[in-house]
Design a protein around this motif. Structure first.
Motif, short mmCIF file in Angstrom:
data_model
loop_
_atom_site.label_atom_id
_atom_site.label_comp_id
_atom_site.label_asym_id
_atom_site.label_seq_id
_atom_site.Cartn_x
_atom_site.Cartn_y
_atom_site.Cartn_z
N GLU A 191 0.23 -4.93 -6.79
CA GLU A 191 -0.39 -5.77 -5.76
C GLU A 191 -1.88 -5.46 -5.69
O GLU A 191 -2.28 -4.30 -5.54
CB GLU A 191 0.26 -5.43 -4.42
CG GLU A 191 -0.26 -6.24 -3.27
CD GLU A 191 0.17 -5.62 -1.95
OE1 GLU A 191 -0.38 -5.99 -0.93
OE2 GLU A 191 1.06 -4.76 -1.97
N PRO A 192 -2.75 -6.48 -5.85
CA PRO A 192 -4.19 -6.21 -5.75
C PRO A 192 -4.54 -5.74 -4.35
O PRO A 192 -4.02 -6.27 -3.37
CB PRO A 192 -4.84 -7.55 -6.08
CG PRO A 192 -3.79 -8.57 -5.85
CD PRO A 192 -2.46 -7.91 -6.04
N SER A 193 -5.40 -4.76 -4.28
CA SER A 193 -5.70 -4.21 -2.96
C SER A 193 -7.10 -4.62 -2.50
O SER A 193 -7.97 -4.86 -3.31
CB SER A 193 -5.60 -2.69 -3.02
OG SER A 193 -6.87 -2.14 -3.05
N ASP A 200 -8.25 -0.26 3.33
CA ASP A 200 -7.50 0.99 3.31
C ASP A 200 -7.89 1.88 4.46
O ASP A 200 -7.04 2.51 5.09
CB ASP A 200 -7.76 1.73 1.98
CG ASP A 200 -7.44 0.88 0.78
OD1 ASP A 200 -7.84 -0.30 0.78
OD2 ASP A 200 -6.78 1.38 -0.15
N THR A 256 -1.13 2.17 -7.30
CA THR A 256 0.25 2.56 -7.61
C THR A 256 1.19 1.36 -7.60
O THR A 256 2.36 1.48 -7.81
CB THR A 256 0.78 3.59 -6.61
OG1 THR A 256 0.50 3.11 -5.31
CG2 THR A 256 0.11 4.93 -6.84
N SER A 257 0.64 0.19 -7.30
CA SER A 257 1.48 -1.00 -7.39
C SER A 257 0.66 -2.11 -8.04
O SER A 257 -0.54 -2.00 -8.18
CB SER A 257 1.95 -1.44 -6.01
OG SER A 257 0.91 -2.12 -5.36
N ARG A 271 -11.90 1.90 -9.17
CA ARG A 271 -12.25 2.69 -7.99
C ARG A 271 -12.72 4.08 -8.38
O ARG A 271 -13.72 4.59 -7.85
CB ARG A 271 -11.02 2.83 -7.09
CG ARG A 271 -10.62 1.56 -6.39
CD ARG A 271 -9.41 1.79 -5.56
NE ARG A 271 -9.21 0.67 -4.62
CZ ARG A 271 -8.52 0.76 -3.51
NH1 ARG A 271 -7.92 1.89 -3.20
NH2 ARG A 271 -8.40 -0.27 -2.72
N MET A 308 0.86 -1.21 0.00
CA MET A 308 0.00 0.00 0.00
C MET A 308 0.88 1.24 0.00
O MET A 308 1.10 1.87 1.02
CB MET A 308 -0.88 0.02 1.28
CG MET A 308 -1.84 -1.14 1.35
SD MET A 308 -2.98 -1.08 -0.03
CE MET A 308 -3.15 -2.81 -0.31
N PRO A 309 1.43 1.63 -1.13
CA PRO A 309 2.42 2.69 -1.16
C PRO A 309 1.85 4.06 -0.79
O PRO A 309 2.60 4.94 -0.45
CB PRO A 309 2.88 2.71 -2.62
CG PRO A 309 2.15 1.62 -3.32
CD PRO A 309 1.15 1.07 -2.43
N TYR A 310 0.57 4.22 -0.84
CA TYR A 310 0.00 5.54 -0.56
C TYR A 310 -0.31 5.75 0.91
O TYR A 310 -0.83 6.76 1.30
CB TYR A 310 -1.26 5.78 -1.39
CG TYR A 310 -2.21 4.61 -1.39
CD1 TYR A 310 -3.09 4.42 -0.34
CD2 TYR A 310 -2.21 3.70 -2.45
CE1 TYR A 310 -3.95 3.36 -0.35
CE2 TYR A 310 -3.08 2.65 -2.47
CZ TYR A 310 -3.95 2.46 -1.42
OH TYR A 310 -4.81 1.42 -1.43
N MET A 311 0.00 4.73 1.73
CA MET A 311 -0.24 4.86 3.17
C MET A 311 0.87 5.68 3.82
O MET A 311 2.02 5.57 3.44
CB MET A 311 -0.29 3.49 3.83
CG MET A 311 -1.44 2.66 3.37
SD MET A 311 -2.97 3.49 3.79
CE MET A 311 -4.11 2.47 2.91
#
Lengths: 276, 395
Positions: free
Chosen positions: B388-390, B120, B385-386, B55, A1-4
């Motif tokens: 990796e599935p969120s 998140d 931004t990556s 999203r 989660m780079p935006y954390m």
């Protein structure tokens, strides 16, 4: 989660182990269901009070012993008699305090030439009558058509009103509850006859009521009262030997825009095909 | 046939009553429905190439939905009584359904967004301090379970909600079209095609808005615009534009061909009062140009560089947003220009600048969703931004 922001959280189980913060799905859903029930109860209770008060949208306000179930009003306009004097328009304006620029009733003048050209006018709704009209064409047919709310049995305005402010009283009169109207103007759009308008002062829908304040006291509408030629006739289909009901039953009467199946209770004698 | 001079309006018909606000309302709800359809293409129909806007499209739908009632409230004569529609609805009225449809859709969309962002939200809450922590703890609704099992349940729920959302979005906007289509007094509105035309143009405006938002968001955040995503969105946009324009033209052609009484006034209306907004803006500029531009994107894919394709798609989307606005204008204002006497036109309508129903108010309403999106994006980014599935979002 780079935006954390802050430290990365690598292990989901760390979160789950925080027993102080944990609430199970079941508890959570239970709480939500409880809250929704409470809201629903408030809305239902509000409706219950409204209905218990007897103030259903379809019910007229009681007016001194007047029983709307004992009447069924009808109206006939005899076009062949109208001289376009404008008395009815002036009477209506005065009786109902109709705002400037708008009309609860008006008169249209039709002039048809031999070539078939139709010319229509209604200066100030016919309030001051009509000046003689001079055209180049040979006018072969000319007549006046008083117009007003048609008090339809299947009125689009009543059907479309989102809050039930427009309603049809059991005596057949289509009315507007000014205290409920939200002023959306949908009924104005829905009326095929151009009979409704939004009152610029009260910001609610307004229209002809057949002078409801008068007819519930046994009087006739102001326009009928003031017509010098007996063009406008107001009757009650539930009364014995009613002249207007008799005309509708026995003469060749027409209604405006019959193809829309709104079933007007305003009928015309001598209506010509040019009239819309 | 009777000859008409088209110079008589019913005395009460002298002005145009439904204003710019009533143009804005279907325009905004159209974007709501259209953006949601884009998110469903990813969440329900597994169009993985649309993941970058999965999203964004959902949140954009919510942002526009939140302001959808504002133009109506500004238009009402008695906005303080607006809740009467919800509390004591008159069930034979199409408009009365608004409260229920809006509430259902809002609930569904909010729940879906919450589920997509749940992980998140929890992580932001865990890493923040002070007020931010409190706010995000409240947003998490006290449920901090982000175990594999829990996220799997979220994912299933998202698919169910997204699936339910498709008919809900269609009903939300189809109902807006029905509100006009069911007015039998108005020949320009009264057609069973109306809800369908509204629905298709809604999807067009939604996809166009997402193409613009996506490219803008990527540029502003310094991210790479993924070509496959824009390509796919352009393809969908082309399809829906063609269908929308076909339906719009079919309606006019059938009116002109049938030559009913209504054509006596609608024919001259299109030739005079609506010549510019309808023929010039909606049909020629708004429909033909984007169809050609999108055809280039779709059919000449191998010959286009990424920046060129993105630019063409962006321009076509911008024009289509104008087209759909023109369509709403031509329906709402156009339908009021002629009097119900069918013998004349009302005074022309020019929106006032200031005032409750003026142009500035309309612009403010339209800008608000973008502000809401910027705020949302600050706390919960709408892009990946990556690789990796969120959360529960992977389809």
């Amino acid at each position: 989660m780079p935006y954390m922001k802050g430290e990365p959280m690598n292990d989901n189980k760390e979160m789950k182990s925080d027993a102080a913060l944990e609430v199970s799905r079941r508890d959570f859903l239970g709480t939500i269901a409880g809250a929704l029930s409470a809201v629903a109860l408030v809305i239902v209770a509000d409706d219950a009070v409204y209905i218990a008060s007897g103030a259903e949208p379809g019910a007229p306000l009681p007016a001194g012993g007047y029983d709307p179930d004992k009447h069924s009003y009808v109206y006939v306009i005899d076009i062949t008699k109208c001289i376009g004097c404008g008395s009815c328009v002036r009477a209506c304006k005065a009786e109902n305090n109709v705002p400037d620029l708008f009309f609860r009733t008006w008169i249209e003048r039709y002039m048809v030439s031999r070539s078939g050209e139709v010319s229509v006018d209604s200066p100030k709704g016919g309030y001051d009558g009509f000046d003689p009209s001079i055209t180049g064409d040979e006018i072969t047919k000319a007549f006046f058509v008083p117009k007003m709310c048609n008090h339809c049995s299947h009125s689009p305005c009543v059907q479309l009103c989102p809050v039930g402010a427009s309603y049809r009283s059991p005596d057949g009169v289509v009315l507007v509850d000014e205290k409920r109207c939200i002023g959306c103007g949908y009924c104005v759009q829905a009326c095929p006859y151009g009979s409704r308008f939004l009152n610029p002062e009260t910001k609610v829908a307004s229209k002809c009521t057949w002078c409801y304040h008068r007819i519930t006291k046994g009087m006739r509408p102001a326009c009928v009262e003031m017509c010098p030629r007996g063009v406008r006739k107001f009757g009650d289909a539930k009364a014995l030997h009613d002249e207007v009901s008799e005309i509708i039953a026995t003469k060749q009467v027409h209604v405006l825009k019959p193809e829309l199946l709104t079933e007007p209770n305003l009928h015309y004698l001598g209506l010509s095909m040019e009239v819309r | 046939m009777l000859q008409e001079s088209l110079n008589f309006v019913f005395p009460n018909d002298f002005h145009i009553m439904w204003s710019l606000m009533i143009v804005i309302y279907p325009y905004v709800t159209g974007i709501v429905a259209g953006a949601f359809i884009v998110s469903s293409l990813y969440h329900v129909f597994g169009r993985d190439e649309l993941k970058p806007v999965g999203r964004l499209s959902m949140v954009a739908s919510l942002a526009f939905l939140l302001i959808a009632t504002t133009p109506l409230l500004l238009h009402l004569g008695h906005p303080e009584r607006a809740l009467n529609i919800v509390i004591t609805p008159h069930f034979t009225s199409a408009m009365a359904a608004f409260g229920m449809i809006y509430t259902c859709y809002l609930t569904l969309l909010t729940l879906e967004i919450w589920l997509v962002y749940r992980k998140d939200i929890i992580m932001v809450a865990a890493r923040s301090r002070g007020i931010k922590r409190v706010i995000f703890s409240v947003l998490s609704l006290g449920v901090y379970d982000i175990s594999e099992e829990s996220l799997r349940i979220d994912h299933r729920a998202i698919i169910v909600l997204a699936s339910l959302g498709i008919p809900a979005a269609c009903i939300l906007h189809g109902y807006v079209g029905f509100m006009f289509g069911s007015v039998k007094a108005n020949a320009w509105w009264s057609t069973p095609l109306m809800p369908i035309i509204f629905l298709f143009s809604a999807v067009t405006s939604g996809i166009a808005m997402i193409i613009i938002l996506y490219q803008s968001l990527m540029r502003l955040s310094g991210q790479k615009i993924i070509g496959e995503c824009v390509q796919s969105l352009s393809r969908w946009l082309w399809l829906f534009t063609i269908m929308t324009v076909t339906l719009e033209m079919l309606e006019i052609i059938s009116l002109a061909y049938k030559k009913g009484e209504e054509w006596l006034v609608i024919g001259p209306l299109l030739g005079t009062k609506l010549a510019f907004p309808f023929i010039a803006v909606q049909v020629v500029f708004g429909s033909l140009i984007p169809i050609v531009l999108l055809a280039i994107v779709v059919l000449m894919k191998p010959f286009l560089t990424n920046p060129l394709r993105n630019t063409i798609a962006f321009v076509a989307s911008l024009i289509l947003l104008i087209q759909v606005f023109a369509m709403r204008w031509n329906v709402v204002i156009g339908g009021q220009i002629f009097s119900k006497s069918m013998r004349g036109f009302r005074d022309p309508y020019v929106p006032e600048l200031f005032g409750r129903e003026g142009a500035l108010a309309a612009i403010a309403i339209f800008i608000t969703p973008f502000v809401l999106l910027a705020i949302f994006n600050k706390f919960l980014p709408m892009y990946e931004t990556s690789d990796e599935p969120s959360g529960g979002e992977s389809a």
